[in-house]
Design a protein around this motif. Structure first.
Motif, PDB file in Angstrom:
ATOM      1  N   LEU A 224      10.956  -4.396 -10.335  1.00  0.00           N
ATOM      2  CA  LEU A 224      12.397  -4.201  -9.907  1.00  0.00           C
ATOM      3  C   LEU A 224      12.182  -3.186  -8.530  1.00  0.00           C
ATOM      4  CD1 LEU A 224      14.231  -3.167 -12.890  1.00  0.00           C
ATOM      5  CD2 LEU A 224      14.380  -5.321 -12.062  1.00  0.00           C
ATOM      6  N   TYR A 225      11.161  -2.582  -8.356  1.00  0.00           N
ATOM      7  CA  TYR A 225      10.944  -1.834  -7.100  1.00  0.00           C
ATOM      8  C   TYR A 225       9.858  -2.303  -6.183  1.00  0.00           C
ATOM      9  CZ  TYR A 225      10.705   2.326  -4.425  1.00  0.00           C
ATOM     10  OH  TYR A 225      10.712   3.492  -3.418  1.00  0.00           O
ATOM     11  N   TYR A 226       8.665  -2.353  -6.837  1.00  0.00           N
ATOM     12  CA  TYR A 226       7.202  -2.541  -5.654  1.00  0.00           C
ATOM     13  C   TYR A 226       7.552  -4.236  -5.278  1.00  0.00           C
ATOM     14  CZ  TYR A 226       5.904   1.995  -7.482  1.00  0.00           C
ATOM     15  OH  TYR A 226       5.705   3.441  -7.700  1.00  0.00           O
TER      16      TYR A 226
ATOM     17  N   SER B  90       9.492  -2.666   8.608  1.00  0.00           N
ATOM     18  CA  SER B  90      10.456  -1.295   8.891  1.00  0.00           C
ATOM     19  C   SER B  90      11.398  -1.037   7.823  1.00  0.00           C
ATOM     20  CB  SER B  90      11.216  -1.592   9.892  1.00  0.00           C
ATOM     21  OG  SER B  90      12.011  -2.692   9.766  1.00  0.00           O
ATOM     22  N   TRP B  91      11.833  -1.758   6.918  1.00  0.00           N
ATOM     23  CA  TRP B  91      12.648  -1.498   5.886  1.00  0.00           C
ATOM     24  C   TRP B  91      11.902  -0.743   4.560  1.00  0.00           C
ATOM     25  CZ3 TRP B  91      16.845  -5.233   4.447  1.00  0.00           C
ATOM     26  CH2 TRP B  91      17.591  -5.817   5.652  1.00  0.00           C
ATOM     27  N   THR B  92      10.831  -1.220   4.357  1.00  0.00           N
ATOM     28  CA  THR B  92       9.965  -0.728   3.357  1.00  0.00           C
ATOM     29  C   THR B  92       9.389   0.606   3.761  1.00  0.00           C
ATOM     30  OG1 THR B  92       9.159  -3.043   2.731  1.00  0.00           O
ATOM     31  CG2 THR B  92       7.740  -1.067   2.159  1.00  0.00           C
ATOM     32  N   ASP B  93       8.924   0.935   5.093  1.00  0.00           N
ATOM     33  CA  ASP B  93       8.400   2.152   5.595  1.00  0.00           C
ATOM     34  C   ASP B  93       9.480   3.101   5.345  1.00  0.00           C
ATOM     35  OD1 ASP B  93       6.191   0.837   6.214  1.00  0.00           O
ATOM     36  OD2 ASP B  93       6.664   0.767   8.293  1.00  0.00           O
ATOM     37  N   ARG B  94      10.761   2.831   5.839  1.00  0.00           N
ATOM     38  CA  ARG B  94      11.992   3.702   5.717  1.00  0.00           C
ATOM     39  C   ARG B  94      12.171   4.072   4.161  1.00  0.00           C
ATOM     40  NH1 ARG B  94      14.537   6.936   9.068  1.00  0.00           N
ATOM     41  NH2 ARG B  94      14.694   5.354  10.634  1.00  0.00           N
ATOM     42  N   LEU B  95      12.266   3.171   3.430  1.00  0.00           N
ATOM     43  CA  LEU B  95      12.420   3.272   1.756  1.00  0.00           C
ATOM     44  C   LEU B  95      11.411   4.277   1.235  1.00  0.00           C
ATOM     45  CD1 LEU B  95      13.927   0.158   0.607  1.00  0.00           C
ATOM     46  CD2 LEU B  95      15.166   2.345   0.789  1.00  0.00           C
ATOM     47  N   LEU B  96       9.906   4.103   1.755  1.00  0.00           N
ATOM     48  CA  LEU B  96       8.812   4.632   1.036  1.00  0.00           C
ATOM     49  C   LEU B  96       8.551   6.074   1.836  1.00  0.00           C
ATOM     50  CD1 LEU B  96       6.309   1.883   0.743  1.00  0.00           C
ATOM     51  CD2 LEU B  96       7.561   3.280  -1.196  1.00  0.00           C
ATOM     52  N   HIS B  97       9.095   6.149   3.056  1.00  0.00           N
ATOM     53  CA  HIS B  97       9.052   7.475   3.720  1.00  0.00           C
ATOM     54  C   HIS B  97       9.604   8.682   3.380  1.00  0.00           C
ATOM     55  CE1 HIS B  97       9.145  10.241   7.217  1.00  0.00           C
ATOM     56  NE2 HIS B  97       8.066   9.873   7.447  1.00  0.00           N
ATOM     57  N   SER B  98       9.168   9.686   3.131  1.00  0.00           N
ATOM     58  CA  SER B  98       9.798  11.102   2.638  1.00  0.00           C
ATOM     59  C   SER B  98       9.569  12.026   4.142  1.00  0.00           C
ATOM     60  CB  SER B  98       9.024  11.969   1.709  1.00  0.00           C
ATOM     61  OG  SER B  98       9.403  12.965   1.483  1.00  0.00           O
ATOM     62  N   SER B  99      10.805  12.414   4.563  1.00  0.00           N
ATOM     63  CA  SER B  99      10.605  13.224   5.604  1.00  0.00           C
ATOM     64  C   SER B  99       9.946  14.529   5.165  1.00  0.00           C
ATOM     65  CB  SER B  99      12.081  13.750   6.105  1.00  0.00           C
ATOM     66  OG  SER B  99      12.635  14.322   4.880  1.00  0.00           O
TER      67      SER B  99
ATOM     68  N   SER C 105       0.740  -1.114   0.108  1.00  0.00           N
ATOM     69  CA  SER C 105      -0.061  -0.148   0.028  1.00  0.00           C
ATOM     70  C   SER C 105       0.924   1.324  -0.048  1.00  0.00           C
ATOM     71  CB  SER C 105      -0.901  -0.095   1.258  1.00  0.00           C
ATOM     72  OG  SER C 105      -1.875  -1.112   1.055  1.00  0.00           O
ATOM     73  N   LEU C 106       0.750   2.009  -1.010  1.00  0.00           N
ATOM     74  CA  LEU C 106       1.355   3.441  -0.943  1.00  0.00           C
ATOM     75  C   LEU C 106       0.380   4.507  -0.586  1.00  0.00           C
ATOM     76  CD1 LEU C 106       3.343   3.130  -4.534  1.00  0.00           C
ATOM     77  CD2 LEU C 106       4.059   2.587  -2.044  1.00  0.00           C
ATOM     78  N   PHE C 107      -0.836   4.482  -0.601  1.00  0.00           N
ATOM     79  CA  PHE C 107      -1.548   5.528  -0.263  1.00  0.00           C
ATOM     80  C   PHE C 107      -2.943   4.976   0.242  1.00  0.00           C
ATOM     81  CE2 PHE C 107      -1.462   5.173  -4.801  1.00  0.00           C
ATOM     82  CZ  PHE C 107      -2.909   4.583  -5.018  1.00  0.00           C
TER      83      PHE C 107
END
Length: 184
Positions: A156-158, A167-176, A37-39
């Motif tokens: 190659l990405y999703y 936790s890794w996925t959240d970090r990679l998808l998260h934008s500060s 889920s992205l959004f």
């Protein structure tokens, strides 16, 4: 949800006696966003539902000789993605939020979220034959696959992201830049 999931389930179940008798095939279109889920909103939950329904149907119908395949496209350039409605959907959702919610998140959050969404849409693949070829293979091949992932973004990405620890996925998808107002 009604179109992407409930409608798919109802149509499939209504035709299932014929498919079972013919030892036919069921090919459902989900999305890579049915795994990651992205959004918010109804799209990702409905596609997760298509994945779950298709997986359970495949296991249930195996002994009847019915094959069930799932098409999992990444982001493709379709009339829906190209429409002004797609671009306006986030602004519409934002405008329906209460003043309290808009204030809590802040305009910067909305602006960054909207820009990220538009950037995702701008990377949409225009080669729809990747999806239609997967559908054709799922319907005609002697040995159809269970899942067809379409598009380099998906492969190659999703999909790799969907296998990583959350936790890794959240970090990679998260934008500060997406932090709500007042968060640290």
């Amino acid at each position: 949800l009604n179109v992407n999931l409930v409608g798919l389930v109802e149509v499939t179940l209504s035709l299932l006696p014929l498919v079972r008798r013919a030892r036919g095939r069921v090919v459902n279109v989900a999305s890579v966003l049915g795994r990651l889920s992205l959004f918010g909103g109804g799209y990702c939950p409905s596609k997760y539902g298509v994945e779950a329904f298709s997986d359970s149907l495949r296991r249930e119908l195996r002994d009847f000789g019915v094959r069930v395949s799932i098409i999992e496209p990444g982001c493709f350039r379709t009339p829906l993605v190209e429409s002004e409605a797609a671009r306006a959907s986030i602004a519409c959702a934002w405008s329906r939020c209460s003043d309290e919610v808009r204030q809590a998140y802040g305009h910067r959050y909305f602006s960054t979220y909207n820009n990220n969404f538009l950037r995702l849409l701008s990377t949409a693949n225009s080669n729809l034959s990747l999806v239609t070829s997967a559908m054709e293979h799922a319907l005609t091949a002697e040995h159809p696959r269970t899942r067809y992932t379409c598009g380099l973004d998906a492969k190659l990405y999703y999909i790799p992201l969907s296998y990583m620890p959350s936790s890794w996925t959240d970090r990679l998808l998260h934008s500060s830049d997406l932090k709500p107002s007042g968060s640290t």
